[in-house]
Design a protein around this motif. Structure first.
Motif, PDB file in Angstrom:
ATOM      1  N   ASP A 169      29.411  44.314  44.009  1.00  0.00           N
ATOM      2  CA  ASP A 169      30.526  44.229  44.971  1.00  0.00           C
ATOM      3  C   ASP A 169      31.400  43.002  44.685  1.00  0.00           C
ATOM      4  O   ASP A 169      32.625  43.045  44.819  1.00  0.00           O
ATOM      5  CB  ASP A 169      29.988  44.154  46.405  1.00  0.00           C
ATOM      6  N   GLU A 170      30.740  41.899  44.317  1.00  0.00           N
ATOM      7  CA  GLU A 170      31.487  40.676  43.990  1.00  0.00           C
ATOM      8  C   GLU A 170      32.397  40.924  42.775  1.00  0.00           C
ATOM      9  O   GLU A 170      33.580  40.566  42.791  1.00  0.00           O
ATOM     10  CB  GLU A 170      30.485  39.550  43.705  1.00  0.00           C
TER      11      GLU A 170
ATOM     12  N   LYS B 122      46.163  40.322  44.659  1.00  0.00           N
ATOM     13  CA  LYS B 122      45.818  39.888  46.026  1.00  0.00           C
ATOM     14  C   LYS B 122      44.911  38.659  45.962  1.00  0.00           C
ATOM     15  O   LYS B 122      44.205  38.447  44.966  1.00  0.00           O
ATOM     16  CB  LYS B 122      45.094  41.020  46.753  1.00  0.00           C
TER      17      LYS B 122
ATOM     18  N   TYR C 248      41.752  36.140  46.318  1.00  0.00           N
ATOM     19  CA  TYR C 248      40.304  36.324  46.317  1.00  0.00           C
ATOM     20  C   TYR C 248      39.775  36.023  47.723  1.00  0.00           C
ATOM     21  O   TYR C 248      40.357  35.216  48.462  1.00  0.00           O
ATOM     22  CB  TYR C 248      39.636  35.410  45.289  1.00  0.00           C
ATOM     23  N   LEU C 249      38.649  36.682  48.045  1.00  0.00           N
ATOM     24  CA  LEU C 249      38.047  36.546  49.377  1.00  0.00           C
ATOM     25  C   LEU C 249      37.842  35.077  49.759  1.00  0.00           C
ATOM     26  O   LEU C 249      38.086  34.678  50.893  1.00  0.00           O
ATOM     27  CB  LEU C 249      36.695  37.274  49.340  1.00  0.00           C
TER      28      LEU C 249
ATOM     29  N   ASP D  35      33.423  43.796  41.619  1.00  0.00           N
ATOM     30  CA  ASP D  35      34.418  44.809  41.999  1.00  0.00           C
ATOM     31  C   ASP D  35      35.604  44.118  42.690  1.00  0.00           C
ATOM     32  O   ASP D  35      36.772  44.416  42.404  1.00  0.00           O
ATOM     33  CB  ASP D  35      33.758  45.823  42.939  1.00  0.00           C
ATOM     34  N   HIS D  36      35.304  43.165  43.584  1.00  0.00           N
ATOM     35  CA  HIS D  36      36.368  42.431  44.278  1.00  0.00           C
ATOM     36  C   HIS D  36      37.194  41.619  43.272  1.00  0.00           C
ATOM     37  O   HIS D  36      38.434  41.626  43.322  1.00  0.00           O
ATOM     38  CB  HIS D  36      35.764  41.497  45.323  1.00  0.00           C
TER      39      HIS D  36
ATOM     40  N   PHE E 195      29.342  38.312  49.709  1.00  0.00           N
ATOM     41  CA  PHE E 195      29.357  39.765  49.505  1.00  0.00           C
ATOM     42  C   PHE E 195      28.053  40.402  49.972  1.00  0.00           C
ATOM     43  O   PHE E 195      27.846  41.582  49.775  1.00  0.00           O
ATOM     44  CB  PHE E 195      29.614  40.076  48.019  1.00  0.00           C
TER      45      PHE E 195
ATOM     46  N   ASN F 210      39.417  44.084  41.182  1.00  0.00           N
ATOM     47  CA  ASN F 210      40.513  44.694  41.951  1.00  0.00           C
ATOM     48  C   ASN F 210      41.539  43.660  42.404  1.00  0.00           C
ATOM     49  O   ASN F 210      42.748  43.912  42.353  1.00  0.00           O
ATOM     50  CB  ASN F 210      39.956  45.463  43.159  1.00  0.00           C
ATOM     51  N   ALA F 211      41.064  42.484  42.860  1.00  0.00           N
ATOM     52  CA  ALA F 211      42.014  41.468  43.337  1.00  0.00           C
ATOM     53  C   ALA F 211      42.803  40.891  42.161  1.00  0.00           C
ATOM     54  O   ALA F 211      43.983  40.546  42.301  1.00  0.00           O
ATOM     55  CB  ALA F 211      41.268  40.362  44.089  1.00  0.00           C
TER      56      ALA F 211
END
Ligand SMILES: NC(=O)c1ccc[n+]([C@@H]2O[C@H](COP(=O)([O-])OP(=O)(O)OC[C@H]3O[C@@H](n4cnc5c(N)ncnc54)[C@H](O)[C@@H]3O)[C@@H](O)[C@H]2O)c1
Length: 333
Positions: free
Chosen positions: A287-288, A300, A302-303, A290-291, A127, A294-295
């Motif tokens: 940001d991490e 959805k 994960y990155l 937040d991901h 991130f 939201n995921a």
């Protein structure tokens, strides 16, 4: 899952206290519980965030409304809490490293896969805009084939003293670059040759250097230190470079580009990792999380898949073995 993610945080030290604050500040999350074996720490975080305080993570995990947890326990203590959270059906954001050795990491993955719970590992460099740009610059169509990579992560001796034998230079710092190098090289490390030194008596290694081989033929070097005096700007320095057959790319994070100059000297400040901006924690860690929030809410992926995060752990085992034996070590896959 829709609406607001109801989250808990287990382990409220240096990093868990930041996770707790970020979850509490996030518009799509509600921090419902915080847990630390230290009741004072748990009560303090509960008072500042409005969450309920727990000293036993099993009681936090028993909250029926709880959807997800951040696990920020010392590196050697991840397994018990992750397995309990997986059995309780919670989505899990587990701080790196996935585990302190491959055998433990395998048990964690098995527990998660048996339960069907979701797991994301907190590999914060995924991130960090600087490292993400190196990843893109090192795409095969731009860089060709990687020839050599170099990673550096150096910190201050007070961190080594604070953590004592609860961590190691490889778990706390080294795993960041092992994951980043394998991600950026698009190849796994197959063999390592490491040496370490301990002179300062911090209870930890002062430094570990290693030469590594990648499955795609590239070579790499690692430079880890916990020996810098505490006056080191921002408490750490990191660097990463990749030289390929067609082009090269590098990062030099010797400072974060922000300085304050006083008669006593020059100091830096955090502009990337978890700076407080306009009353909230921002940067890579925000940001991490937040991901993750939201995921998890949207379902959805994960990155980073946890199996890719797993790939760093046998490399840590091999580095520790090589540093101990004084001989090169193969990475057991
Ligand atoms: N991604 C990053 O950049 C980054 C940075 C720092 C730490 N970390 C990771 O975060 C994790 C925590 O590190 P830290 O520096 O916050 O450690 P820390 O020692 O500051 O905090 C650990 C906390 O866990 C608590 N604890 C220990 N055993 C417990 C138990 N059984 N139940 C409840 N609480 C318990 C301790 O009281 C302490 O408050 C580690 O895995 C570390 O590698 C990641």
């Amino acid at each position: 899952m829709t609406g607001t993610l109801k989250v808990g945080v287990i382990g409220l030290g240096f990093f868990g206290s930041r996770h707790a604050r970020i979850h509490a500040e996030h518009l799509s999350a509600e921090l419902v519980g915080v847990c630390d074996r230290d009741p004072v720490r748990a009560a303090e975080l509960a008072a500042t965030t409005g969450a309920r305080a727990f000293t036993d993570f099993r009681e936090l995990l028993a909250l029926p409304e709880l959807d997800a947890v951040s696990i920020c326990l010392p590196d050697r203590l991840h397994e018990g809490a992750v397995v309990a959270a997986a059995r309780a059906g919670k989505a899990i954001l587990l701080e790196k490293p996935l585990a302190h050795d491959a055998a433990t990491a395998r048990r964690i993955v098995k527990a998660v896969e048996t339960s069907g719970s979701r797991l994301m590992i907190g590999h914060i460099l995924r991130f960090d805009p600087r490292y993400v740009q190196v990843f893109h610059a090192a795409a095969p169509e731009r860089i060709g084939a990687p020839i050599h990579l170099r990673a550096k992560r150096n910190g201050v001796r007070s961190t080594a003293r604070r953590l004592g034998d609860a961590s190691s230079i490889l778990f706390y710092m080294g795993v960041h670059d092992i994951d980043a190098m394998q991600w950026i090289a698009r190849s796994r490390i197959s063999r390592v040759y490491a040496q370490k030194v301990a002179m300062l008596g911090t209870g930890n290694e002062d430094a570990l250097y290693a030469v590594v081989n990648f499955e795609n033929g590239a070579i790499g070097s690692l430079d880890y230190s916990w020996a810098w005096p505490d006056g080191l700007m921002n408490g750490f320095r990191s660097a990463l470079e990749v030289v390929g057959t067609r082009s090269a790319t590098y990062l030099d994070c010797a400072d974060q580009g922000f300085f304050t100059v006083e008669d006593s000297g020059t100091t830096g400040g955090d502009t990337h990792l978890w700076p407080e901006i306009n009353g909230r924690i921002a940067g890579d860690l925000a940001d991490e999380l937040d991901h993750f929030i939201n995921a998890t809410l949207s379902g959805k992926p994960y990155l980073q898949h946890y199996r890719e995060a797993f790939d760093a752990i046998p490399v840590l085992d091999a580095l520790a073995e090589s540093a101990r034996s004084g001989l090169p070590a193969e990475v057991a896959r």
